[in-house]
Design a protein around this motif. Structure first.
Motif, PDB file in Angstrom:
ATOM      1  N   LEU A 142      -1.548   0.588  -0.374  1.00 57.96           N
ATOM      2  CA  LEU A 142      -2.195  -0.306  -1.339  1.00 57.96           C
ATOM      3  C   LEU A 142      -2.474  -1.648  -0.664  1.00 57.96           C
ATOM      4  O   LEU A 142      -3.543  -2.230  -0.784  1.00 57.96           O
ATOM      5  CB  LEU A 142      -1.241  -0.515  -2.524  1.00 57.96           C
ATOM      6  CG  LEU A 142      -1.752  -1.379  -3.656  1.00 57.96           C
ATOM      7  CD1 LEU A 142      -2.880  -0.664  -4.376  1.00 57.96           C
ATOM      8  CD2 LEU A 142      -0.618  -1.681  -4.616  1.00 57.96           C
ATOM      9  N   LEU A 143      -1.486  -2.080   0.063  1.00 55.87           N
ATOM     10  CA  LEU A 143      -1.602  -3.395   0.692  1.00 55.87           C
ATOM     11  C   LEU A 143      -1.240  -3.232   2.156  1.00 55.87           C
ATOM     12  O   LEU A 143      -0.190  -2.665   2.486  1.00 55.87           O
ATOM     13  CB  LEU A 143      -0.620  -4.362   0.016  1.00 55.87           C
ATOM     14  CG  LEU A 143      -0.631  -5.791   0.550  1.00 55.87           C
ATOM     15  CD1 LEU A 143      -1.871  -6.505   0.065  1.00 55.87           C
ATOM     16  CD2 LEU A 143       0.628  -6.523   0.091  1.00 55.87           C
ATOM     17  N   GLU A 144      -2.135  -3.671   3.014  1.00 54.81           N
ATOM     18  CA  GLU A 144      -1.835  -3.623   4.435  1.00 54.81           C
ATOM     19  C   GLU A 144      -1.884  -5.022   5.002  1.00 54.81           C
ATOM     20  O   GLU A 144      -2.930  -5.658   4.997  1.00 54.81           O
ATOM     21  CB  GLU A 144      -2.860  -2.760   5.163  1.00 54.81           C
ATOM     22  CG  GLU A 144      -2.651  -1.285   4.971  1.00 54.81           C
ATOM     23  CD  GLU A 144      -3.661  -0.485   5.778  1.00 54.81           C
ATOM     24  OE1 GLU A 144      -4.801  -0.357   5.283  1.00 54.81           O
ATOM     25  OE2 GLU A 144      -3.329  -0.048   6.891  1.00 54.81           O
ATOM     26  N   GLU A 187       1.246   2.779  -2.929  1.00 62.38           N
ATOM     27  CA  GLU A 187       1.245   2.754  -4.395  1.00 62.38           C
ATOM     28  C   GLU A 187       2.600   3.177  -4.936  1.00 62.38           C
ATOM     29  O   GLU A 187       3.245   4.077  -4.414  1.00 62.38           O
ATOM     30  CB  GLU A 187       0.127   3.645  -4.921  1.00 62.38           C
ATOM     31  CG  GLU A 187      -1.214   2.930  -4.811  1.00 62.38           C
ATOM     32  CD  GLU A 187      -2.366   3.750  -5.360  1.00 62.38           C
ATOM     33  OE1 GLU A 187      -2.112   4.674  -6.151  1.00 62.38           O
ATOM     34  OE2 GLU A 187      -3.509   3.453  -4.974  1.00 62.38           O
ATOM     35  N   ARG A 188       2.983   2.543  -5.983  1.00 64.44           N
ATOM     36  CA  ARG A 188       4.243   2.822  -6.702  1.00 64.44           C
ATOM     37  C   ARG A 188       5.473   2.637  -5.825  1.00 64.44           C
ATOM     38  O   ARG A 188       6.514   3.207  -6.075  1.00 64.44           O
ATOM     39  CB  ARG A 188       4.239   4.232  -7.288  1.00 64.44           C
ATOM     40  CG  ARG A 188       3.117   4.376  -8.266  1.00 64.44           C
ATOM     41  CD  ARG A 188       3.203   5.702  -8.962  1.00 64.44           C
ATOM     42  NE  ARG A 188       2.066   5.768  -9.871  1.00 64.44           N
ATOM     43  CZ  ARG A 188       2.116   6.247 -11.084  1.00 64.44           C
ATOM     44  NH1 ARG A 188       3.258   6.718 -11.547  1.00 64.44           N
ATOM     45  NH2 ARG A 188       1.061   6.273 -11.850  1.00 64.44           N
ATOM     46  N   GLU A 189       5.331   1.854  -4.794  1.00 69.33           N
ATOM     47  CA  GLU A 189       6.476   1.609  -3.943  1.00 69.33           C
ATOM     48  C   GLU A 189       7.063   0.243  -4.278  1.00 69.33           C
ATOM     49  O   GLU A 189       6.341  -0.667  -4.660  1.00 69.33           O
ATOM     50  CB  GLU A 189       6.022   1.627  -2.479  1.00 69.33           C
ATOM     51  CG  GLU A 189       7.148   1.370  -1.490  1.00 69.33           C
ATOM     52  CD  GLU A 189       6.644   1.354  -0.054  1.00 69.33           C
ATOM     53  OE1 GLU A 189       5.628   2.006   0.226  1.00 69.33           O
ATOM     54  OE2 GLU A 189       7.265   0.658   0.764  1.00 69.33           O
ATOM     55  N   GLN A 203      -9.822  -4.103   0.900  1.00 70.06           N
ATOM     56  CA  GLN A 203     -10.584  -5.358   0.874  1.00 70.06           C
ATOM     57  C   GLN A 203      -9.795  -6.455   1.579  1.00 70.06           C
ATOM     58  O   GLN A 203      -8.611  -6.657   1.320  1.00 70.06           O
ATOM     59  CB  GLN A 203     -10.836  -5.775  -0.571  1.00 70.06           C
ATOM     60  CG  GLN A 203     -11.740  -6.973  -0.672  1.00 70.06           C
ATOM     61  CD  GLN A 203     -12.009  -7.335  -2.130  1.00 70.06           C
ATOM     62  OE1 GLN A 203     -11.309  -6.876  -3.025  1.00 70.06           O
ATOM     63  NE2 GLN A 203     -13.009  -8.160  -2.343  1.00 70.06           N
ATOM     64  N   GLU A 204     -10.486  -7.165   2.471  1.00 70.29           N
ATOM     65  CA  GLU A 204      -9.809  -8.215   3.230  1.00 70.29           C
ATOM     66  C   GLU A 204      -9.605  -9.440   2.339  1.00 70.29           C
ATOM     67  O   GLU A 204     -10.545  -9.957   1.757  1.00 70.29           O
ATOM     68  CB  GLU A 204     -10.655  -8.583   4.456  1.00 70.29           C
ATOM     69  CG  GLU A 204     -10.063  -9.674   5.322  1.00 70.29           C
ATOM     70  CD  GLU A 204      -8.687  -9.312   5.854  1.00 70.29           C
ATOM     71  OE1 GLU A 204      -8.545  -8.257   6.490  1.00 70.29           O
ATOM     72  OE2 GLU A 204      -7.736 -10.102   5.609  1.00 70.29           O
ATOM     73  N   LEU A 205      -8.392  -9.906   2.226  1.00 71.20           N
ATOM     74  CA  LEU A 205      -8.136 -11.060   1.359  1.00 71.20           C
ATOM     75  C   LEU A 205      -8.138 -12.374   2.127  1.00 71.20           C
ATOM     76  O   LEU A 205      -8.432 -13.421   1.566  1.00 71.20           O
ATOM     77  CB  LEU A 205      -6.779 -10.904   0.644  1.00 71.20           C
ATOM     78  CG  LEU A 205      -6.645  -9.715  -0.310  1.00 71.20           C
ATOM     79  CD1 LEU A 205      -5.322  -9.799  -1.044  1.00 71.20           C
ATOM     80  CD2 LEU A 205      -7.790  -9.651  -1.305  1.00 71.20           C
ATOM     81  N   THR A 254      -2.168  -3.599 -10.009  1.00 66.28           N
ATOM     82  CA  THR A 254      -1.616  -2.516  -9.214  1.00 66.28           C
ATOM     83  C   THR A 254      -0.498  -3.024  -8.312  1.00 66.28           C
ATOM     84  O   THR A 254       0.289  -2.248  -7.813  1.00 66.28           O
ATOM     85  CB  THR A 254      -2.711  -1.850  -8.367  1.00 66.28           C
ATOM     86  OG1 THR A 254      -3.646  -2.862  -7.991  1.00 66.28           O
ATOM     87  CG2 THR A 254      -3.403  -0.767  -9.151  1.00 66.28           C
ATOM     88  N   LEU A 255      -0.510  -4.347  -8.087  1.00 66.02           N
ATOM     89  CA  LEU A 255       0.544  -4.897  -7.245  1.00 66.02           C
ATOM     90  C   LEU A 255       1.201  -6.069  -7.954  1.00 66.02           C
ATOM     91  O   LEU A 255       0.516  -6.968  -8.451  1.00 66.02           O
ATOM     92  CB  LEU A 255      -0.047  -5.357  -5.907  1.00 66.02           C
ATOM     93  CG  LEU A 255       0.907  -6.113  -4.976  1.00 66.02           C
ATOM     94  CD1 LEU A 255       2.101  -5.255  -4.602  1.00 66.02           C
ATOM     95  CD2 LEU A 255       0.177  -6.583  -3.728  1.00 66.02           C
ATOM     96  N   LEU A 256       2.497  -6.021  -8.011  1.00 64.84           N
ATOM     97  CA  LEU A 256       3.235  -7.138  -8.599  1.00 64.84           C
ATOM     98  C   LEU A 256       4.089  -7.761  -7.514  1.00 64.84           C
ATOM     99  O   LEU A 256       4.870  -7.071  -6.862  1.00 64.84           O
ATOM    100  CB  LEU A 256       4.131  -6.619  -9.739  1.00 64.84           C
ATOM    101  CG  LEU A 256       4.997  -7.682 -10.412  1.00 64.84           C
ATOM    102  CD1 LEU A 256       4.134  -8.655 -11.195  1.00 64.84           C
ATOM    103  CD2 LEU A 256       6.019  -7.030 -11.328  1.00 64.84           C
ATOM    104  N   ILE A 257       3.883  -9.044  -7.295  1.00 63.88           N
ATOM    105  CA  ILE A 257       4.716  -9.742  -6.326  1.00 63.88           C
ATOM    106  C   ILE A 257       5.752 -10.531  -7.111  1.00 63.88           C
ATOM    107  O   ILE A 257       5.403 -11.380  -7.932  1.00 63.88           O
ATOM    108  CB  ILE A 257       3.872 -10.685  -5.447  1.00 63.88           C
ATOM    109  CG1 ILE A 257       2.806  -9.874  -4.699  1.00 63.88           C
ATOM    110  CG2 ILE A 257       4.759 -11.425  -4.465  1.00 63.88           C
ATOM    111  CD1 ILE A 257       1.882 -10.703  -3.851  1.00 63.88           C
TER     112      ILE A 257
END
Lengths: 579, 335, 335, 324, 339
Positions: free
Chosen positions: B13-15, B42-44, B83-85, B183-186
């Motif tokens: 999900l996030l790289e 995902e879901r990790e 997508q590049e953030l 999809t992502l919670l920090i």
């Protein structure tokens, strides 16, 4: 008698309105100079018909408080009351030195003193009505004089205490009857005044505004912002002390003696309060108002002279500024110190502070130019001495002054000048301080509002060494300048009302002044000559330092004509014509 | 180099690759974090653990694009769903923030603007990202609060933050974060300000999120216990660099980096024998500007050698773990 | 009622029925400390645990007369200090000291360390030699620095030049300046990083060994308390709910609250055990529930718990609990 | 709530009472303050002085005089000036109040709008040249004596450049009531408004900027950003709304002080017959009834404003609402 | 921003917070410029007698309306008559461009340039002394109220409330009006009405509530501070706590308040003098000069504008310096509002 005067200084807009009110004077003026004024004088001879009507709009910094004509002591209020109220006698309402002595107004005749000046008898004119329609009768006169005491007129004591029963009235105003002092005969319309001691100035005092005749049913207390009905050509129909005053024609008025109370030209006279001098000037220049009551501010005299010369009004007043020297406190308990300051002071500088020679003239005597008894003399100028006075002031004599200070042994003493807070006074006080410093004194200035300062300097408790102030007569007389200010009787220690600020008391000179006054009952010219002697005798003792006599400079709108400034009443509002 | 978690088969999900953040200070550039790379599937639930100053919060805020200190420099790459953030325009970043990536902060006390009701603030986020009326938004807010275990959610929504207890507030914060189904919670130290009993409840809540909302979680904390309790995998940071990564259970059972080992040892045990003295780590973690050359931990490390004056690469250390230590494979210093 | 201490040495501190209440606006009262009695024997460490708002810090401050007690008495070495005047208290201050949680805030930022440490020596005369001379002070300061493990150069420095751990060492040194017998430590390690925390805990332990100190050690962290304490008292909403030998209380808790606490702490070595189902937040101390204050959260609560507050009674010798239904039978022993 | 209100009222009364007693006593301790001579008139005879003294009660004991004055001021409301016979002070203040109100309200609108704009802009562009310029402008505004600025404004608009198109519309100093001619009212006041506002713009833009900058560090601002809100929305809804609490409380106090006569220098320079000028005049004349009335008036405003600020606080800050 | 982003502390060893602040301040260009401007103005004002006696050859205190000076070989009157048919009014000489009457004369024929410098002496002296006195009194009040609390605090706070309830300039004017007549008597000491101590005392008094409030707030925070508790715990007597723990920390507040208060005092002084209630003639201050110039604003605006600009420059410099100090000492919140 008289009252303090002051003012004329450029009251700048900061100055308190109330103070301005007090400061204004009941001026006794002599019209002088100014081409515009001269022209106007000619106009005044023509009948009033052609230019009557319209609304005259004048503007003043602030109102003059109560409208009760027997209590009000404000020059501005006097301005409004002149065409509203009448006295038994009056000073003629035309310009120039001829406007003395008094003439008959509500009375048919000027009474002759009887019983060595103890009795005066007058007859009331017929057909004069108050603005409420009530016809004037003898009871109105008697009631009005009682009211002077009952309502507590400021001059009740000094001006009317010679009437029989007046002492009782002063002591117990509520039960004042004055039945021995004034007797009336309604049928013959005569009123007789009985005095217990002769009063050489009784006639002028019958013309003094506090003796205005009001309806007998006027409440015996200060009427405040409501004006009681009067007999003059106008009546006051609206007044808000902070905003405006409005006068309309008195429907019951008809002219009974043109010189005493002429009919008015404008239909309506409106005064607006609340503008400072700078704005007043601008507004009159722009034609928004017809006349500014206050003087033109000093820094704009040039502007007025350059662009509005034809509209500028300059008229003399019996007003001068002086520094009263306290003769009971060091260093001025020493004659030499007093004389030294008189020699040293630069009266030319004082003239400059008032706008130059066109506005002010140096004065070094106690009776001002224009007043009865005036005889130009100056003991303290270069090359003169009290024994050999010059005709007029030329230049200061510092050498002589320093020598006198050395002789007096007072050099180095601390002197505090108490001066009013306002602009020109400040400048004069600073100049005076310089002079004292040059003479070797340790001098400083303490300033306070004029209203406060005037009573402050009179109280001996405050131990004022030298006070800068001004003086103007209620009506033209020498006694108001000499007796009021320098006789032993006007010293009241520990009181705020002690007009002899110098606390100067000399029984010999007092006797001379009494003699001069009494002489007036018999010989007017001899009396004046005697006053002039008294003036020189007093000046030799230098109880004060006369500085400058000034003229009033105001501005009229272009559309206004026929400006008449009289000895006693300033500019006559009722005589201004609008074209 | 990315860290891969072999057990996870789902899509990354996030790289994050080589993420560096540096700040100028007294004329030189000081790196706050260096070469942080990891992948979140995902879901990790990934735990980011480290002491204060280790750069864990910087990492999280950098991913969120919330770092805006003047002069700050961010390099490297953060790819969210490809997508590049890094370097993304503010507007585009804003659309992602709150909708796709949500964040919760340490102190629920101050996380809400004090002058609005909790419900209003949750509505605000919903309405910022979706075209909904306030009424619809409020419905979802109430529903979310209920899902978070808030009693009487309708009433709670109309209350001001200060009127809620710490636990309720943190639930509301989480509800707000989840309001747009990110999809992502920090979660940056989500339980540090809470009491243990409340912490337990919140941790329970977070660990159920992947099932209830399908969210991945990046959990930042300094508490090893919290990580062990909640996370699938762990990344240990020390002074702005990755010290060790791996699956939670494996890592805690067999730490490969001396720092991880020492850190675990220095926690007073709750069970078992009480050591008379704790095996503490000498010294203090270095501040970013005084980080030593080479291995940042070397000055405090028992086994430091000359080679440690160069920066050790992150290398596999068996068991799916990776450690940035020259001696990691051989040395399993369990005291 | 005082608790029989485990060993026979003399009782150093005895607290009897201590109350501390605050009047709040609106006729509310806050009972921060509610009828607390316990005693501390010379040489032992009493751990005081509880969650925020339970009154443990207030209690700590009352012990040192930093807050006036509302009622009850505190006996130090047999002497009632509850109502002593500040002047009479001053000699006792030498024997009774405190270490605070916030290591920075408790050091005046404008004074040098040397100055700070010397302050107590300047105001207290030496019991034998009278007024401390400059030489005596210098000697004592060096001694202190050595004791807490700080370099001697520290004396010339200001507090802001030290790290959190070092500042806490300075605080400890200052508390030790007058050679006290009892130190109340209020959360002395909770603001520190784990690696530093261990150092400070060790320092406390070492000092106790060397100087024979007695501690009242306040903390919310059960592991830390377990590491250092001989006995533990658990507080909930202003009252002591359980008190006894450390391992007895922590591993075989008799009070449901203690049990809940011990289960709620996540521990790295514990792994994912699943946290207990905990309900509810800690109530505000202003509006404490009736009867047993814990009853709304207690899984074993009965009707009586709502009505009657249980007394603190022995379940075993030297193990007291305030519960109508102590968990003696349910205890689970971990190994 | 009620008890809080009553306590408030009680405090207010104590403050007012304290001020009035203080003013009263100071007046009697001041040499030259005895108004008898001024009321009686120049050279009035001792008997007249006595009559005045008795009529005005100056011969009564001080507490009696104080009570009478308070009764006349608050109950019968017919207190008259000592300096100006027959002038009632209550109507005088009622006359002056609208002038001050016009001046202060207009000015407040200007300073509110401009300072919020400046403060927000500066905070939003923190560190940029725009920010630095705005900070400097604010400082210059704070540094100018208002009476001097007024003079310079007069000089420019009424003298130097009065003939140019820019200032030809400027009327001379003075006040025109709104009811009389709204346009003239506006023209007469617009320059005084700006002059009075300058200093407050400086103060308030600085305060607001500092507040917003401090707020930017707050967690909730970070939360707002994390929510994906636009910067404008964050600044306005979260920043400004929260800053409003500080801003409004300060604003209320300044506004009240100005209404209570704090704008006297502006009133003096622009010849506006407002409360400040009235108070100043009363003071210079040592006119006790007027001093008492104006000081009470201004103190009432300040105290009232405190109460209003408290209410605003409650409206703006829910935390305070629950605090009581 | 996150809490992790701390700017690294300066690397130099063992510096007190004071020295650290001084370093920050020295590096701040704005503050240093302001300080330089201030120093120049102060120096110029101190040198006023030199200028007046040896350069302009005037006496800044003596009226000279009847005098004249020689310009370019011509004798020129200082008060120049107006050239109108009525010969109304005189205007003081305008800026000459020579050392004598460089900026022209005021309505009393005095050299404005020389007066500007002398006036500056008084203005600066009064404002500086008033600021210091005010700080002293505020510290007294604030520390007493904040440290002892209870009834002391209530009484002092009510007193401050009373002072707050009157607009500050009105309060100052009231005090001045009372003292300007008779001076001030404090026990056996009498201060003459024209003594500069009077405006100093008045201005200091008037701003006490404004400065005492932050001081009190700071003391109340400090009283609760853990290091004060720690000191009490160590048995340190109250006076030592006050002296060594509270006051040094209050000092920051005072240092930051200092320049701001001086700026406020300067403005207040000029306002009082403008109303003739401050510095008494013949002494000058920038306020009295503006007052002098007010009457000449239409014909010689420089008389009022020059002292006004001087005030603006000094106040601006003080405000910038105050900001710099505040940033350097970093107690933004304690003194956010000192007006």
């Amino acid at each position: 008698m008289l009252r303090c005067l002051t003012f004329a200084a450029r009251m700048n807009f900061l100055r308190a309105s109330t103070l301005a009110v007090i400061a204004q004077t009941l001026s006794v003026s002599v019209v002088i100079l100014s081409p515009a004024v001269a022209m106007a004088q000619n106009d005044s001879q023509t009948p009033p018909l052609p230019h009557s009507g319209g609304t005259l709009r004048m503007v003043a910094q602030s109102s003059g408080g109560t409208l009760d004509p027997q209590i009000s002591y404000m020059a501005l209020t006097r301005q409004f009351e002149t065409p509203v109220y009448d006295t038994l006698l009056a000073y003629p309402k035309f310009a120039g030195a001829r406007a003395v002595p008094v003439i008959a107004s509500l009375a048919e005749n000027v009474p002759q003193p009887e019983d060595d000046g103890l009795t005066y008898r007058i007859t009331l004119r017929k057909g004069i009505r108050f603005s409420n329609g009530h016809e004037l009768n003898t009871e109105d006169v008697a009631a009005s004089f009682r009211r002077i005491f009952k309502a507590g007129s400021p001059t009740a004591g000094p001006y009317y205490s010679h009437l029989k029963g007046a002492k009782e009235c002063l002591a117990d105003p509520a039960h004042c009857t004055l039945k021995e002092g004034i007797t009336t005969d309604p049928a013959s319309r005569t009123v007789t005044f009985h005095l217990d001691t002769p009063d050489p100035e009784f006639l002028p005092r019958l013309a003094w505004s506090h003796s205005a005749i009001l309806p007998a049913d006027t409440p015996a207390s200060d009427t405040g912002n409501t004006a009681p009905p009067g007999t003059g050509p106008y009546r006051i129909t609206g007044y808000d002390p902070t905003r405006f005053l409005r006068m309309e024609r008195n429907p019951y008025f008809h002219e009974w003696a043109h010189d005493a109370q002429p009919a008015g030209y404008p239909d309506i006279i409106e005064a607006t309060f609340g503008l400072d001098q700078e704005s007043e000037l601008t507004a009159v220049e722009n034609g928004q108002f017809d006349w500014m009551y206050e003087s033109i501010p000093l820094d704009r005299l040039g502007e007025a002279g350059d662009h509005f010369a034809g509209q500028v009004q300059i008229y003399s007043q019996l007003l001068y500024y002086y520094a009263a020297l306290n003769t009971t406190l060091p260093p001025f308990d020493n004659l030499k110190a007093r004389q030294a300051l008189n020699y040293a002071v630069n009266r030319h500088a004082m003239v400059i502070y008032h706008g130059g020679p066109a506005v002010a003239t140096p004065i070094c005597q106690l009776i001002p130019s224009g007043a009865p008894g005036f005889d130009s003399s100056c003991a303290y100028t270069k090359g003169a001495s009290p024994e050999h006075p010059a005709a007029e002031w030329k230049a200061p004599d510092l050498e002589k002054a320093r020598q006198l200070v050395r002789e007096s042994g007072t050099a180095g003493q601390k002197i505090t000048i108490v001066a009013p807070l306002d602009g020109r006074y400040g400048a004069m006080a600073t100049e005076l301080r310089n002079t004292l410093a040059q003479l070797g004194y340790d001098a400083s200035v303490r300033s306070m509002t004029q209203a406060v300062q005037f009573s402050y300097i009179q109280n001996s408790d405050n131990r004022v060494q030298i006070a800068l102030t001004g003086w103007q007569a209620d009506y033209p007389s020498a006694s108001s300048f000499l007796q009021t200010l320098y006789s032993c009787t006007t010293i009241h220690p520990h009181s705020d009302n002690s007009l002899n600020v110098s606390a100067y008391c000399n029984p010999d000179i007092d006797a001379l002044m009494d003699q001069s006054a009494m002489l007036a009952l018999k010989d007017y010219d001899a009396s004046n000559a005697s006053w002039a002697r008294a003036d020189r005798a007093l000046m030799a003792q230098a109880p004060s330092v006369p500085l400058v006599q000034i003229r009033r400079v105001t501005l009229l709108a272009k559309r206004v004509h026929n400006a008449i400034a009289t000895l006693n009443d300033d500019l006559l509002l009722s005589q201004l014509q609008i074209k | 180099m990315a860290v891969n978690f072999p057990h996870s088969t789902s899509q990354p999900l996030l790289e994050v690759k080589d993420l560096c953040v540096s700040i100028p200070s007294y004329g030189r550039s000081v790196a706050l974090i260096e070469h942080i790379s990891f992948t979140l599937r995902e879901r990790e639930i990934l735990g980011l653990v480290g002491e204060s100053g280790s750069g864990k919060s910087v990492t999280a805020t950098a991913i969120m694009g919330l770092l805006d200190t003047p002069g700050l420099k961010i390099t490297g790459s953060v790819r969210f769903r490809g997508q590049e953030l890094v370097g993304l325009s503010a507007r585009k970043m804003r659309a992602i923030r709150g909708r796709d990536i949500a964040m919760i902060f340490q102190d629920p006390m101050t996380a809400f603007t004090p002058v609005y009701t909790v419900g209003w603030q949750i509505d605000e986020q919903i309405m910022a990202h979706e075209r909904l009326s306030r009424k619809q938004a409020r419905e979802r807010t109430v529903q979310l609060l209920a899902e978070m275990g808030v009693p009487d959610p309708t009433r709670t929504a109309n209350r001001y933050p200060h009127q809620l207890s710490g636990g309720l507030r943190q639930r509301a914060v989480i509800a707000m974060a989840l309001s747009c189904n990110p999809t992502l919670l920090i979660a940056d130290e989500p339980t540090t300000a809470l009491d243990v009993t409340v912490q337990a409840q919140i941790l329970e809540l977070i660990s159920t999120l992947r099932d209830t909302h399908g969210s991945s979680v990046l959990l930042i904390t300094h508490d090893m216990g919290v990580v062990a309790e909640t996370c699938d995998s762990v990344m240990v940071l020390y002074s702005g660099r990755i010290a060790e990564t791996g699956l939670a259970e494996a890592l805690f059972a067999h730490p490969r980096h001396p720092y991880t080992t020492a850190l675990l040892n220095s926690i007073p045990p709750f069970y078992g024998e009480r050591p008379h003295r704790l095996p503490a780590i000498a010294g203090t973690p270095p501040a970013p500007h005084e980080r030593p050359a080479g291995c940042a931990f070397s000055p405090r490390c028992h086994d430091a050698q000359t080679i440690c004056s160069t920066i050790p690469p992150l290398s596999p250390a068996g068991n799916g773990q990776q450690a940035a230590c020259f001696f990691s494979t051989s040395g399993q210093q369990e005291h | 009622m005082s608790i029989p201490a485990p060993d026979t040495t003399k009782t150093l501190l005895e607290v009897r029925h201590l109350h501390k209440t605050y009047q709040l606006p609106g006729r509310k009262t806050l009972k921060a400390v509610d009828d607390i009695s316990f005693s501390v024997r010379q040489g032992e460490v009493l751990g005081l645990v509880g969650e925020s708002g339970c009154g443990k810090s207030t209690l700590g401050r009352c012990l040192l007369r930093l807050l006036p007690a509302s009622s009850g008495s505190i006996l130090f070495d047999g002497q009632d200090i509850t109502r002593l005047s500040e002047r009479k208290l001053r000699p006792l201050r030498q024997r009774l000291q405190m270490v605070f949680q916030d290591s920075s805030a408790s050091l005046n930022p404008r004074r040098r360390i040397g100055d700070l440490l010397a302050e107590p020596l300047r105001v207290h005369a030496d019991p034998i030699n009278g007024k401390h001379t400059a030489d005596m002070i210098t000697a004592r300061l060096t001694e202190l620095l050595d004791l807490v493990g700080l370099p001697r150069s520290a004396l010339e420095r200001y507090p802001h030049e030290f790290s959190g751990g070092q500042k806490q060492r300075i605080n400890i040194a200052r508390a030790l300046t007058l050679s006290p017998q009892l130190i109340v430590a209020d959360e002395p390690v909770s603001a520190l990083d784990v690696s530093v925390q261990a150092q400070i805990i060790n320092l406390f332990a070492d000092l106790q060994d060397q100087l024979g100190l007695t501690y009242v050690f306040i903390s919310h962290d059960l592991s830390v308390v377990r590491q250092i304490s001989t006995r533990v008292a658990v507080m909930y909403l202003g009252s002591i709910v359980e008190i006894g030998e450390t391992d007895t209380v922590l591993h075989t808790p008799a009070h449901p609250y203690t049990s809940m606490l011990t289960q709620a702490i996540p521990h790295p070595t514990k792994g994912k055990t699943g946290l207990p189902a905990i309900t509810g937040d800690i109530p505000s101390p202003v509006s404490r529930p009736s009867g047993c204050h814990f009853h709304p959260r207690c899984p074993y609560a009965q009707a009586i718990c709502r009505e009657k507050a249980p007394a603190l009674e022995n379940v075993k010798p030297s193990h007291m609990v305030s519960c109508h239904f102590p968990l003696v039978a349910l205890q689970k022993i971990y190994v | 709530m009620l008890s809080a209100f009553l306590r408030r009222v009680g405090q207010t009364l104590i403050v007012l009472f304290g001020i009035s007693v203080l003013v009263f006593l100071v007046f009697f301790a001041t040499p030259g303050a005895d108004p008898t001579a001024r009321i009686a008139g120049r050279n009035a005879s001792p008997q007249t002085m006595e009559k005045v003294r008795h009529e005005y009660g100056f011969d009564r004991p001080l507490p009696f005089q104080y009570a009478t004055m308070m009764k006349k001021l608050f109950i019968t409301r017919d207190l008259t000036s000592y300096a100006n016979r027959g002038e009632q002070v209550v109507p005088e203040i009622i006359q002056a109040a609208p002038v001050t109100l016009s001046l202060v309200c207009g000015s407040a609108v200007i300073w509110l709008i401009v300072s919020v704009a400046m403060g927000t802009l500066a905070a939003a562009m923190k560190g940029s040249w725009v920010d630095r310029t705005l900070i400097m402008l604010g400082l210059v505004g704070i540094s100018m004596p208002v009476f001097w600025l007024g003079q310079v404004a007069n000089l420019i608009s009424l003298s130097r450049y009065h003939d140019t198109w820019l200032f030809s519309w400027v009327p001379g100093p003075g006040y025109v009531p709104l009811t009389q001619n709204p346009l003239a009212w506006f023209k007469a006041l617009v320059i005084p408004w700006c002059v009075l506002a300058v200093m407050f713009i400086g103060i308030y833009s600085r305060i607001l900027r500092a507040d917003l900058v401090a707020l930017a560090q707050e967690d909730f601002m970070r939360t707002a950003r994390a929510k994906g809100l636009s910067p404008a929305r964050i600044l306005v809804f979260h920043g400004l709304r929260t800053s409003a609490i500080t801003y409004v409380s300060l604003f209320g106090l300044d506004f009240a002080q100005l209404l209570g006569g704090g704008a006297l220098l502006t009133e003096v320079v622009f010849g506006l017959p407002g409360v400040g000028r009235l108070t100043y005049q009363a003071l210079t004349n040592l006119d006790l009834p007027l001093i008492m009335a104006t000081v009470m008036y201004s103190a009432t405003f300040v105290v009232l404003a405190n109460a209003v600020v408290d209410i605003l606080y409650i409206l703006l800050d829910p935390r305070v609402r629950d605090g009581r | 921003m996150t809490t992790d982003l701390q700017t690294p502390a300066s690397p130099a060893p063992s510096v007190s917070l004071w020295r650290q602040a001084a370093r920050t301040l020295l590096a701040d260009k704005g503050s240093m410029t302001a300080l330089a401007v201030l120093c120049i103005i102060v120096l110029a004002c101190l040198l006023a007698p030199l200028y007046a006696h040896y350069v302009a050859h005037t006496d800044a205190f003596a009226s000279n309306v009847a005098g004249s000076i020689v310009l370019n070989g011509h004798e020129v009157d200082i008060m120049q008559p107006n050239d109108n048919p009525l010969h109304l009014g005189l205007s003081p000489i305008g800026p000459t461009g020579h050392t004598a009457y460089l900026l022209g004369a005021d309505s009393q024929g005095r050299d404005i340039a020389a007066r500007l410098l002398y006036g500056g002496r008084n203005s600066l002296m009064i404002s500086a002394c008033a600021a210091v006195l005010c700080l002293f009194l505020s510290t007294l009040v604030g520390v007493t109220a904040g440290y002892f609390g209870g009834i002391t605090d209530s009484i002092l706070s009510r007193l401050m409330d009373i002072m707050w309830a009157v607009p500050v300039y009105l309060f100052a004017i009231s005090l001045s009006i009372i003292t300007v007549r008779h001076g001030l008597q404090i026990g056996p000491f009498t201060i003459e009405a024209d003594n500069l101590l009077i405006p100093i005392i008045i201005i200091a008094l008037v701003y006490v509530p404004y400065a005492a409030r932050p001081v009190r707030g700071r003391v109340m925070v400090l009283r609760q501070a853990e290091f004060v508790t720690a000191a009490r715990c160590l048995g340190v007597p109250q006076w030592r706590v006050l002296l060594f723990d509270i006051l040094p920390n209050v000092l920051i507040t005072l240092v930051v308040l200092g320049p701001l208060l001086m700026a406020l005092s300067l403005l207040a002084e000029s306002a009082l003098s403008f109303l003739s209630l401050g510095v008494q003639a013949p002494a000058a201050s920038w306020g009295t000069m503006i007052q002098d110039g007010e009457g000449l604003i239409y014909s010689r605006p420089v008389v009022a504008i020059a002292p006004g600009l001087a005030i603006v420059f000094v106040v601006l410099a003080l405000n910038i310096l105050g900001d710099g100090l505040r940033d350097a000492l970093d107690i933004r919140n304690a003194t956010r509002r000192s007006r």
